[in-house]
Design an enzyme around this catalytic site. Structure first.
Site, PDB file in Angstrom:
ATOM      1  N   SER A 127      65.935  34.862  -4.209  1.00 31.91           N
ATOM      2  CA  SER A 127      67.159  35.224  -3.288  1.00 31.91           C
ATOM      3  C   SER A 127      68.076  34.276  -3.069  1.00 31.91           C
ATOM      4  CB  SER A 127      66.398  35.849  -2.008  1.00 31.91           C
ATOM      5  OG  SER A 127      65.689  36.678  -2.128  1.00 31.91           O
ATOM      6  N   HIS A 148      68.714  39.195  -9.633  1.00 31.87           N
ATOM      7  CA  HIS A 148      68.381  39.391  -8.433  1.00 31.87           C
ATOM      8  C   HIS A 148      68.851  40.967  -7.970  1.00 31.87           C
ATOM      9  CE1 HIS A 148      69.556  38.754  -3.824  1.00 31.87           C
ATOM     10  NE2 HIS A 148      68.230  38.623  -4.032  1.00 31.87           N
ATOM     11  N   GLU A 160      72.487  41.557  -8.893  1.00 31.14           N
ATOM     12  CA  GLU A 160      73.500  40.271  -8.951  1.00 31.14           C
ATOM     13  C   GLU A 160      72.877  39.353 -10.199  1.00 31.14           C
ATOM     14  OE1 GLU A 160      75.026  37.843  -5.151  1.00 31.14           O
ATOM     15  OE2 GLU A 160      73.021  38.525  -5.009  1.00 31.14           O
ATOM     16  N   ASN A 198      73.323  37.361  -0.102  1.00 35.53           N
ATOM     17  CA  ASN A 198      72.375  36.709   0.688  1.00 35.53           C
ATOM     18  C   ASN A 198      73.236  35.635   1.595  1.00 35.53           C
ATOM     19  OD1 ASN A 198      70.032  38.208   1.072  1.00 35.53           O
ATOM     20  ND2 ASN A 198      69.406  37.252  -0.822  1.00 35.53           N
TER      21      ASN A 198
HETATM   22  N1  LIG Z   1      62.125  41.267   0.025  1.00 36.25           N
HETATM   23  C1  LIG Z   1      63.576  41.289  -0.283  1.00 36.25           C
HETATM   24  O1  LIG Z   1      64.225  42.187   0.284  1.00 36.25           O
HETATM   25  C2  LIG Z   1      63.755  40.608  -1.637  1.00 36.25           C
HETATM   26  C3  LIG Z   1      65.107  41.074  -2.094  1.00 36.25           C
HETATM   27  C4  LIG Z   1      65.608  40.477  -3.292  1.00 36.25           C
HETATM   28  C5  LIG Z   1      64.683  39.278  -3.981  1.00 36.25           C
HETATM   29  N2  LIG Z   1      63.584  39.135  -3.193  1.00 36.25           N
HETATM   30  C6  LIG Z   1      62.931  37.998  -3.844  1.00 36.25           C
HETATM   31  O2  LIG Z   1      61.849  38.542  -4.554  1.00 36.25           O
HETATM   32  C7  LIG Z   1      60.694  37.404  -4.379  1.00 36.25           C
HETATM   33  C8  LIG Z   1      59.592  38.350  -4.148  1.00 36.25           C
HETATM   34  O3  LIG Z   1      59.868  38.660  -2.815  1.00 36.25           O
HETATM   35  P1  LIG Z   1      58.892  39.947  -2.189  1.00 36.25           P
HETATM   36  O4  LIG Z   1      59.688  40.455  -1.060  1.00 36.25           O
HETATM   37  O5  LIG Z   1      58.453  40.884  -3.392  1.00 36.25           O
HETATM   38  O6  LIG Z   1      57.720  39.196  -1.562  1.00 36.25           O
HETATM   39  P2  LIG Z   1      56.124  39.546  -1.338  1.00 36.25           P
HETATM   40  O7  LIG Z   1      55.622  38.637  -0.213  1.00 36.25           O
HETATM   41  O8  LIG Z   1      56.066  41.249  -1.039  1.00 36.25           O
HETATM   42  O9  LIG Z   1      55.346  39.235  -2.857  1.00 36.25           O
HETATM   43  C9  LIG Z   1      55.142  38.140  -3.396  1.00 36.25           C
HETATM   44  C10 LIG Z   1      54.048  38.385  -4.468  1.00 36.25           C
HETATM   45  O10 LIG Z   1      53.946  37.358  -5.102  1.00 36.25           O
HETATM   46  C11 LIG Z   1      52.628  36.972  -5.439  1.00 36.25           C
HETATM   47  N3  LIG Z   1      52.442  35.641  -5.867  1.00 36.25           N
HETATM   48  C12 LIG Z   1      52.573  34.492  -5.209  1.00 36.25           C
HETATM   49  N4  LIG Z   1      52.284  33.416  -5.884  1.00 36.25           N
HETATM   50  C13 LIG Z   1      52.036  33.788  -7.279  1.00 36.25           C
HETATM   51  C14 LIG Z   1      51.694  33.245  -8.410  1.00 36.25           C
HETATM   52  N5  LIG Z   1      51.520  31.968  -8.528  1.00 36.25           N
HETATM   53  N6  LIG Z   1      51.691  34.028  -9.774  1.00 36.25           N
HETATM   54  C15 LIG Z   1      51.834  35.346  -9.446  1.00 36.25           C
HETATM   55  N7  LIG Z   1      52.150  36.125  -8.247  1.00 36.25           N
HETATM   56  C16 LIG Z   1      52.078  35.115  -7.297  1.00 36.25           C
HETATM   57  C17 LIG Z   1      51.921  37.130  -4.151  1.00 36.25           C
HETATM   58  O11 LIG Z   1      50.777  37.412  -4.352  1.00 36.25           O
HETATM   59  C18 LIG Z   1      52.841  38.579  -3.693  1.00 36.25           C
HETATM   60  O12 LIG Z   1      52.139  39.874  -4.124  1.00 36.25           O
HETATM   61  C19 LIG Z   1      61.267  36.080  -3.887  1.00 36.25           C
HETATM   62  O13 LIG Z   1      61.668  35.302  -4.716  1.00 36.25           O
HETATM   63  C20 LIG Z   1      62.272  36.923  -2.904  1.00 36.25           C
HETATM   64  O14 LIG Z   1      63.203  35.897  -2.573  1.00 36.25           O
HETATM   65  C21 LIG Z   1      63.408  39.742  -2.198  1.00 36.25           C
END
Ligand SMILES: NC(=O)c1ccc[n+]([C@@H]2O[C@H](COP(=O)([O-])OP(=O)(O)OC[C@H]3O[C@@H](n4cnc5c(N)ncnc54)[C@H](O)[C@@H]3O)[C@@H](O)[C@H]2O)c1
Length: 299
Positions: A127, A148, A160, A198
């Site tokens: 993000s 993104h 994005e 963001n």
């Molecule tokens: N939540 C949102 O609204 C949103 C929107 C756009 C982008 N993002 C981005 O997406 C990414 C994930 O966010 P999320 O909301 O899904 O988080 P989340 O906490 O729901 O999930 C993250 C996952 O990554 C896994 N993980 C951690 N370390 C790891 C590794 N070394 N290898 C493999 N898996 C691993 C965790 O076990 C978990 O299942 C982040 O970079 C976040 O910034 C989030």
């Protein structure tokens, strides 16, 4: 390696790293569009949960007649899971969607890169973290991009596309085609902290937390004010819970560090919620408590 003129960057298989909120949505959308998808996570439990959730979400789409039962079954058949990161080495496109911490993402790319095909495009769903910096830790900065997605991925139209300083045109064009194939709309952003969505959204959410912190309003009044007063479909605190308060805090820190402007300082109350492990919907509690029938404001 620069792609030769006319060389096709044909993407058929996709590796998704991270089976959390974003990873499962990304896998869902790509499988439905006909790609073979392998999801990796360090947590077996999260992999199992992701498959169950994708199944449920696809079922809902069948019930709403958005897709057919055959399309749902085809999508489920195209998804596999693995807890071994290097199993993603032979995929054509990798989408990293693990926890929003730079050290985590850097370690993932470091481990994966030696196992990749030379043509694989690497992307991160980060993000906020610098695409150029993440790319520079790999062997292929020209084939690295920010990809993104918005939450929830199956519903939100926008993606994005963020080029790092070294990203080449064939890579960018290949991703533009992928976005078309999955039926979404791309907006291109330059590689500056938090990109477009963001950069604008998070300071608003952070300001809503300051409004709560300073007692200008409570959780309900702040969310109602923004929903009814500005026609936002969700209030900012409700939205923060939906995104994940750890992710919101991580993005504010990236803005604060990357742009060195105090206007981006994260609200101490946001930090406190994260320290408590109250990360929003995904942990059952954030600005609202989700453990009962209906969400109850915590302030
Ligand atoms: N939540 C949102 O609204 C949103 C929107 C756009 C982008 N993002 C981005 O997406 C990414 C994930 O966010 P999320 O909301 O899904 O988080 P989340 O906490 O729901 O999930 C993250 C996952 O990554 C896994 N993980 C951690 N370390 C790891 C590794 N070394 N290898 C493999 N898996 C691993 C965790 O076990 C978990 O299942 C982040 O970079 C976040 O910034 C989030």
């Amino acid at each position: 390696m620069v792609a030769m003129k006319g060389q096709k960057m044909d993407i058929q298989s996709v590796g998704v790293i991270g089976a959390g909120q974003m990873g499962n949505g990304i896998a869902h959308v790509f499988a439905l569009a006909g790609y073979d998808v392998v999801i990796n996570d360090i947590s077996e439990e999260n992999l199992t949960k992701a498959i169950t959730l994708i199944g449920k979400n696809l079922d809902r789409q069948v019930q709403r007649e958005k897709i057919t039962a055959a399309e749902r079954d085809g999508a489920m058949d195209r998804i596999s899971t693995t807890s071994t990161l290097t199993d993603l080495g032979q995929t054509d496109l990798v989408i990293e969607a693990a926890t929003e911490r730079e050290a985590v993402k850097v370690a993932i790319f470091k481990e994966l890169v030696p196992h990749l095909k030379p043509t694989t495009i690497l992307t991160s769903n980060t993000s906020s973290i610098s695409i150029t910096r993440l790319a520079s830790g790999t062997d292929r900065p020209e084939k690295f991009m920010g990809f993104h997605f918005m939450n929830p991925v199956p519903i939100m139209q926008l993606v994005e596309l963020i080029r790092g300083i070294a990203t080449d045109e064939p890579t960018y064009n290949a991703l533009v085609k992928v976005v078309e194939k999955i039926g979404k709309i791309a907006a291109s952003a330059e590689d500056f902290p938090a990109f477009i969505v963001n950069r604008i959204l998070m300071p608003m959410i952070n300001e809503a937390v300051y409004t709560l912190y300073e007692g200008v309003g409570n959780v309900s009044s702040i969310d109602s004010a923004m929903k009814l007063g500005t026609n936002h479909p969700m209030g900012p605190l409700e939205l923060a819970d939906f995104i994940g308060l750890d992710t919101c805090l991580a993005i504010m820190n990236v803005l604060h560090d990357g742009l060195a402007d105090t206007k981006y300082r994260p609200c101490p109350l946001l930090t406190k919620y994260v320290e408590a492990g109250w990360l929003g919907r995904k942990t059952g509690r954030g600005f609202y408590d989700y453990r009962g029938e209906t969400p109850v404001p915590t302030r």
